[in-house]
Design a protein around this motif. Structure first.
Motif, PDB file in Angstrom:
ATOM      1  N   ALA A  85       0.928  -1.226   0.011  1.00  0.00           N
ATOM      2  CA  ALA A  85      -0.146   0.026   0.020  1.00  0.00           C
ATOM      3  C   ALA A  85       0.832   1.396   0.017  1.00  0.00           C
ATOM      4  O   ALA A  85       0.661   2.393  -0.724  1.00  0.00           O
ATOM      5  CB  ALA A  85      -0.807   0.118   1.330  1.00  0.00           C
ATOM      6  N   ALA A  88       2.350   1.695  -3.565  1.00  0.00           N
ATOM      7  CA  ALA A  88       1.185   2.175  -4.301  1.00  0.00           C
ATOM      8  C   ALA A  88       1.005   3.606  -3.971  1.00  0.00           C
ATOM      9  O   ALA A  88       0.776   4.389  -5.018  1.00  0.00           O
ATOM     10  CB  ALA A  88      -0.155   1.236  -4.006  1.00  0.00           C
ATOM     11  N   ARG A  89       1.145   4.005  -3.036  1.00  0.00           N
ATOM     12  CA  ARG A  89       0.817   5.558  -2.597  1.00  0.00           C
ATOM     13  C   ARG A  89       2.153   6.193  -3.378  1.00  0.00           C
ATOM     14  O   ARG A  89       1.897   7.257  -4.013  1.00  0.00           O
ATOM     15  CB  ARG A  89       0.965   5.920  -1.116  1.00  0.00           C
ATOM     16  N   ALA A  92       1.752   6.482  -7.080  1.00  0.00           N
ATOM     17  CA  ALA A  92       0.605   7.303  -7.626  1.00  0.00           C
ATOM     18  C   ALA A  92       1.217   8.854  -7.584  1.00  0.00           C
ATOM     19  O   ALA A  92       0.464   9.625  -8.293  1.00  0.00           O
ATOM     20  CB  ALA A  92      -0.786   7.359  -6.497  1.00  0.00           C
ATOM     21  N   GLY A 118      -4.556  -1.214  -5.502  1.00  0.00           N
ATOM     22  CA  GLY A 118      -4.466  -0.222  -6.391  1.00  0.00           C
ATOM     23  C   GLY A 118      -3.270  -0.087  -7.047  1.00  0.00           C
ATOM     24  O   GLY A 118      -2.724   1.113  -7.548  1.00  0.00           O
ATOM     25  N   TRP A 236      -7.380   1.189   4.232  1.00  0.00           N
ATOM     26  CA  TRP A 236      -6.497   1.603   2.999  1.00  0.00           C
ATOM     27  C   TRP A 236      -7.442   1.987   1.837  1.00  0.00           C
ATOM     28  O   TRP A 236      -8.079   0.845   1.622  1.00  0.00           O
ATOM     29  CB  TRP A 236      -5.382   0.528   2.466  1.00  0.00           C
ATOM     30  N   HIS A 238      -7.746   2.004  -2.060  1.00  0.00           N
ATOM     31  CA  HIS A 238      -7.324   1.801  -3.145  1.00  0.00           C
ATOM     32  C   HIS A 238      -7.477   2.708  -4.195  1.00  0.00           C
ATOM     33  O   HIS A 238      -6.488   2.827  -5.125  1.00  0.00           O
ATOM     34  CB  HIS A 238      -7.443   0.087  -3.473  1.00  0.00           C
ATOM     35  N   HIS A 241      -5.589   6.016  -3.244  1.00  0.00           N
ATOM     36  CA  HIS A 241      -4.165   5.569  -2.763  1.00  0.00           C
ATOM     37  C   HIS A 241      -3.683   6.446  -1.503  1.00  0.00           C
ATOM     38  O   HIS A 241      -2.712   7.257  -1.528  1.00  0.00           O
ATOM     39  CB  HIS A 241      -3.362   6.129  -3.822  1.00  0.00           C
ATOM     40  N   ARG A 242      -4.617   6.406  -0.293  1.00  0.00           N
ATOM     41  CA  ARG A 242      -4.195   7.044   0.730  1.00  0.00           C
ATOM     42  C   ARG A 242      -4.759   6.036   2.139  1.00  0.00           C
ATOM     43  O   ARG A 242      -5.769   5.374   1.660  1.00  0.00           O
ATOM     44  CB  ARG A 242      -4.816   8.492   0.863  1.00  0.00           C
TER      45      ARG A 242
END
Length: 261
Positions: A85, A88-89, A92, A118, A236, A238, A241-242
């Motif tokens: 996660a 992913a952030r 992004a 995500g 999370w 997705h 993205h936070r």
């Protein structure tokens, strides 16, 4: 009065004539390079104001390693999900790809699970290494190359001090990536990581049809260089993205993020 000197120079000259040590101090001051200060360390904000307030600079510092461990051996998948996660952030926010370097026997992500967090599998490079030492070499080479946006190392035995120091040195410089190190639950070693996290699985949020919707983790920040520890229940999102606090806890951030430093 000496011609051509401004008042400050006249004062310095007078002091220097009376005291040789003052003359030396004046010369040192004139020869010293200007103090422009160091550029602030780039960070990845996690999106939870109470959590980010515990981190120096308001987020995870980019470059130095951040250590993530399951609270119990059964939480290994939860710890991996938390790390993905964070990856992913970062993806992004920044262009580029991420590298996941895994030692033998470590849990590996798969396409459907990545999409659920995500993450675009097309932006991930997966390296199945033969040992922890190979993971360290791959991460160090990637840090020197500055070609990737995020790096994740999955280890069998943890991060010893010497490899941790080499990673810190390799990360020094412009445009560093996010560097996450996952280790087993009992393998705690002093290693100079910027932060140390303990992650436990928590019941996921469900949509109106009862389907699992948003993963949740109990995240404990055990160690934070120049910051404060804390304990949060995190959810999370997705799509955005936070991370955020689950709705019942959103108005009680102080309790959720109680410092344990």
């Amino acid at each position: 009065m000496e011609m051509g000197l401004d008042p400050a120079d006249e004062t310095e000259a007078a002091i220097a004539r009376d005291d040789p040590r003052a003359r030396l101090a004046v010369l040192r001051a004139r020869l010293a390079p200007p103090d422009r200060g160091r550029d602030p360390v780039p960070v990845l904000p996690l999106g939870v104001p109470d959590l980010d307030a515990h981190l120096p600079g308001g987020g995870l510092a980019l470059g130095p390693p951040h250590e993530i461990a399951p609270a119990e051996p059964a939480d290994a998948i939860a710890a991996l999900g938390f790390a993905l996660a964070l990856c992913a952030r970062q993806l992004a926010r920044e262009p580029g790809e991420a590298l996941i370097a895994a030692a033998p026997g470590e849990p590996l992500p798969y396409g459907h699970g990545l999409a659920g967090l995500g993450l675009d599998p097309g932006r991930l490079l997966l390296l199945e290494a033969g040992s922890d030492a190979e993971v360290f070499r791959a991460l160090e080479a990637a840090l020197h190359a500055r070609a990737l946006t995020a790096l994740i190392g999955l280890l069998r035995d943890g991060l010893p001090l010497k490899p941790g120091r080499r990673l810190q040195l390799a990360a020094d410089g412009p445009a560093p990536p996010l560097l996450l190190i996952l280790r087993p639950a009992p393998a705690g070693l002093p290693n100079g990581a910027a932060t140390r996290w303990r992650i436990a699985a928590a019941p996921a949020a469900r949509d109106r049809f009862g389907t699992l919707d948003r993963p949740r983790w109990r995240a404990r920040l055990e160690r934070c260089r120049n910051g404060r520890g804390g304990d949060w229940l995190l959810e999370w999102d997705h799509a955005a993205h936070r991370l955020h606090l689950p709705e019942p806890l959103a108005g009680d951030a102080a309790a959720a993020g109680r410092s344990r430093a």
